[in-house]
Design a protein around this motif. Structure first.
Motif, PDB file in Angstrom:
ATOM      1  N   THR A 128       2.616   9.468  -2.483  1.00  0.00           N
ATOM      2  CA  THR A 128       2.463   8.285  -3.322  1.00  0.00           C
ATOM      3  C   THR A 128       1.325   8.466  -4.309  1.00  0.00           C
ATOM      4  O   THR A 128       1.444   8.140  -5.496  1.00  0.00           O
ATOM      5  CB  THR A 128       2.196   7.048  -2.445  1.00  0.00           C
ATOM      6  N   THR A 143       0.763   9.520   1.458  1.00  0.00           N
ATOM      7  CA  THR A 143       2.070   8.875   1.375  1.00  0.00           C
ATOM      8  C   THR A 143       2.052   7.583   2.178  1.00  0.00           C
ATOM      9  O   THR A 143       1.666   7.581   3.355  1.00  0.00           O
ATOM     10  CB  THR A 143       3.176   9.798   1.923  1.00  0.00           C
ATOM     11  N   ASP A 145       4.104   4.488   3.868  1.00  0.00           N
ATOM     12  CA  ASP A 145       5.388   3.988   4.350  1.00  0.00           C
ATOM     13  C   ASP A 145       5.155   2.632   4.986  1.00  0.00           C
ATOM     14  O   ASP A 145       4.931   2.512   6.191  1.00  0.00           O
ATOM     15  CB  ASP A 145       5.998   4.953   5.359  1.00  0.00           C
ATOM     16  N   SER A 146       5.168   1.579   4.152  1.00  0.00           N
ATOM     17  CA  SER A 146       4.876   0.235   4.653  1.00  0.00           C
ATOM     18  C   SER A 146       5.949  -0.277   5.600  1.00  0.00           C
ATOM     19  O   SER A 146       5.733  -1.264   6.310  1.00  0.00           O
ATOM     20  CB  SER A 146       4.698  -0.740   3.488  1.00  0.00           C
ATOM     21  N   ARG A 195       1.920   7.495  10.537  1.00  0.00           N
ATOM     22  CA  ARG A 195       3.237   7.117  10.023  1.00  0.00           C
ATOM     23  C   ARG A 195       3.092   6.153   8.850  1.00  0.00           C
ATOM     24  O   ARG A 195       3.937   6.139   7.943  1.00  0.00           O
ATOM     25  CB  ARG A 195       4.086   6.476  11.111  1.00  0.00           C
TER      26      ARG A 195
END
Length: 208
Positions: A128, A143, A145-146, A195
């Motif tokens: 991101t 990165t 990852d919501s 994560r």
């Protein structure tokens, strides 16, 4: 000014800003940042602001494992274009913590402390955002990852009712609670969850 109490439980960051030290703005140039500072900057608290804050904090911790991160000495790359989605919001949070700007930042004093051209959009990275130390060239991609912290099922209907002015005062309160609860889970329960914010080494080249 009253913020939700969990803001104080979110990760905090101490940075050394040589410009701040040079001008006497902060003793030793040390500046303490918390999530509330990102909220003040953005004017609101949401998963995007929380995610950008976490990505920047964790990336700086990775780049400076045994020392205080230096503000103004980190270049920031954003995968999306500046006017695409929430890229601008994320970049503004990263700028708050790193000092990096495109061409609108501080131009320096006597060839020192220049903050310009340290922020780039539309960069060919897998993550991101990416962060690179200007002194060593060491970089990291972050990165977000919501989806790791899912939206409460009740949120969709509550949001639609609020937007259509059909929500009751109690429903408005419920929406706000659920909205900030997701942010709390990101910043507190999942603050160290790889994560949610994944980090990977980056060599500074597009597509790497």
């Amino acid at each position: 000014m009253t913020f939700p109490s969990f803001y104080d439980a979110a990760p905090r960051l101490v940075l050394r800003d040589p410009l701040s030290e040079f001008l006497g703005a902060a003793e030793g140039g040390l500046i303490h940042y918390g999530y509330a500072d990102a909220v003040r900057l953005a004017g609101h608290s949401c998963p995007t602001v929380a995610g950008a804050y976490l990505m920047t904090v964790r990336s700086l911790e990775r780049l400076y494992p045994d020392e205080v991160p230096e503000r103004g000495a980190v270049a920031v790359s954003v995968r999306e274009a500046a006017d695409d989605g929430v890229a601008g919001v994320m970049a503004s949070v990263a700028t708050l913590l790193t000092g990096a700007t495109e061409n609108t930042g501080f131009m320096g004093i006597g060839g020192r402390f220049d903050r310009r051209n340290l922020l780039s959009f539309g960069v060919g990275i897998q993550g991101t955002m990416a962060f690179v130390r200007t002194d060593t060239g060491v970089g990291v991609q972050a990165t977000l990852d919501s989806g790791v912290v899912p939206v409460d099922p009740a949120m969709r209907d509550l949001l639609q009712r609020l937007l259509s002015h059909a929500a009751s005062p109690d429903e408005a309160v419920q929406f706000r609670i659920l909205w900030q609860e997701r942010v709390r889970r990101m910043l507190v329960d999942h603050a160290d969850d790889p994560r949610l914010v994944g980090l990977a080494a980056w060599n500074g080249r597009s597509g790497a």
